[in-house]
Design a protein around this motif. Structure first.
Motif, PDB file in Angstrom:
ATOM      1  N   GLY A  28      53.491  44.047 108.936  1.00 34.03           N
ATOM      2  CA  GLY A  28      54.529  43.381 109.717  1.00 34.03           C
ATOM      3  C   GLY A  28      55.434  42.521 108.856  1.00 34.03           C
ATOM      4  N   LEU A  32      59.406  42.954 108.338  1.00 34.72           N
ATOM      5  CA  LEU A  32      60.298  41.819 108.589  1.00 34.72           C
ATOM      6  C   LEU A  32      61.212  41.578 107.389  1.00 34.72           C
ATOM      7  CD1 LEU A  32      61.106  39.482 110.446  1.00 34.72           C
ATOM      8  CD2 LEU A  32      59.268  38.125 109.425  1.00 34.72           C
ATOM      9  N   CYS A  35      63.940  44.298 107.410  1.00 31.43           N
ATOM     10  CA  CYS A  35      64.946  44.033 108.450  1.00 31.43           C
ATOM     11  C   CYS A  35      65.831  42.849 108.079  1.00 31.43           C
ATOM     12  CB  CYS A  35      64.257  43.772 109.787  1.00 31.43           C
ATOM     13  SG  CYS A  35      63.607  45.247 110.583  1.00 31.43           S
ATOM     14  N   LEU A 308      60.113  39.737 114.132  1.00 26.70           N
ATOM     15  CA  LEU A 308      60.641  41.076 113.887  1.00 26.70           C
ATOM     16  C   LEU A 308      61.412  41.593 115.095  1.00 26.70           C
ATOM     17  CD1 LEU A 308      60.772  43.548 112.007  1.00 26.70           C
ATOM     18  CD2 LEU A 308      58.592  44.298 112.981  1.00 26.70           C
ATOM     19  N   THR A 312      65.417  42.312 115.076  1.00 28.59           N
ATOM     20  CA  THR A 312      65.858  43.674 115.388  1.00 28.59           C
ATOM     21  C   THR A 312      66.815  43.685 116.577  1.00 28.59           C
ATOM     22  OG1 THR A 312      63.729  44.529 114.596  1.00 28.59           O
ATOM     23  CG2 THR A 312      65.059  46.002 115.930  1.00 28.59           C
TER      24      THR A 312
END
Length: 350
Positions: A28, A32, A35, A308, A312
């Motif tokens: 994760g 992150l 992104c 996240l 997003t």
């Protein structure tokens, strides 16, 4: 057969992550980071990855007339990404805390009226006192969120059976409608207040005050630390208050610390970006697909994947109607509303 074969990889991944939950956190965190880097490239000006990396590692190497793009990265795009990460983590962790404490699958700051209470306090402050400092708005949001949290629990406790999951949901929906009507009335009476705050009310990260973010960030960090330290106690409380008491847990103290953490996380988030709903509903339920009941892992997972999700959603809000952009609160509502309907029909009925 097709249905089972389609979801079999997710079940295998779920079993693997329950055995090694730290792996999921690492994955994760990597997602992150990716992104975040992608978010830095988005905007009216196309900026290469090389320029992004150099803006942090070798800013002084740019000539004076070439520092426009690095300044955009450092003063506009990076602050926006950092705010999305912090707010997403805060909202998802606060939702997980409330769901564990109340054993209510629909518990979330937006649904239970806590975010609406913070928003009303900010709108009321602007209406009565006019433009004030960012610190005043942050304090108003924290106070409004606190009052709304106490009011929801008090209303739910008056119902048959006390503060049951269903009573909390009904009380939260009723209080949210009442608070929203007052907020709307203020905005109708004061066109100036509406003009100054309408985009904020939709839940937006565009043009947010980064200085305010830095001022309330200690409160967010304090709320997150408190939440993570309460993981074991929330796991016990999720089994039922009677069981927690029989195991020697001080339930009143746990409730008080949990409410303080939720208010800090929600109030600081509302003060920065306005009321953003459904993050605290969607993320904890998604996390429980992999980490069932242990809040020592559910809470850090919620922090990572909440950050996240909101980052997003902010990226999607900027891309969907480019060059226009939607408030990120609209995107989270599109994601969260179907989840709310599903949970209302299944888990609350049970």
């Amino acid at each position: 057969m097709f249905h089972l074969s389609l979801f079999r990889p997710f079940f295998r991944l779920s079993k693997y992550l329950r055995a090694s939950p730290a792996i999921g956190l690492a994955l994760g965190a990597i997602a992150l980071l990716i992104c975040t880097i992608y978010s830095l490239t988005l905007g009216n000006t196309n900026i290469s990855l090389e320029t992004i990396f150099r803006s942090f590692t070798a800013f002084t190497s740019f000539a004076d007339n070439d520092r426009f793009e690095p300044l955009i990265i450092q003063t506009v795009r990076l602050p926006r990404s950092l705010m999305a990460i912090a707010i997403g983590a805060a909202l998802s962790v606060s939702g997980a805390l409330m769901q564990g404490l109340t054993r209510n699958p629909l518990a979330e700051t937006g649904i239970l009226g806590i975010g609406a209470g913070g928003a009303l306090a900010v709108v009321g402050t602007l209406f009565v006192f006019g433009n004030s400092s960012s610190v005043v708005y942050a304090g108003a949001a924290l106070l409004g969120a606190s009052i709304a949290a106490v009011a929801v629990y008090g209303l739910a406790s008056c119902g048959a059976g006390g503060a049951t999951p269903l009573n909390l949901t009904i009380a939260g929906a009723a209080l949210t409608a009442f608070i929203s009507s007052i907020t709307t009335a203020i905005l109708v009476l004061s066109q100036q207040t509406l003009e100054e705050i309408r985009f904020w009310l939709a839940g937006s990260l565009a043009g947010r005050d980064f200085d305010l973010f830095l001022q309330v960030l200690p409160l967010t960090i304090l709320g997150l630390i408190m939440a993570l330290l309460l993981g074991k106690q929330i796991t016990t409380m999720s089994l039922g208050e009677e069981i927690a008491t029989s195991l020697g847990q001080q339930t009143l103290g746990v409730k008080l610390l949990t409410v303080i953490s939720v208010v800090l996380l929600t109030g600081s988030s509302v003060a920065i970006a306005g009321p953003i709903g459904f993050v605290g509903l969607v993320v904890p339920h998604g996390v429980r697909f992999f980490i069932k009941t242990d809040y020592r892992w559910i809470l850090p997972y919620s922090a990572i994947f909440g950050a996240l999700l909101l980052l997003t959603a902010d990226i999607a809000a900027r891309l969907l109607l480019k060059p226009q952009e939607l408030p990120v609160g609209v995107m989270t509502a599109i994601i969260g509303a179907p989840m709310f309907v599903y949970l209302a029909k299944s888990k609350v009925r049970k």
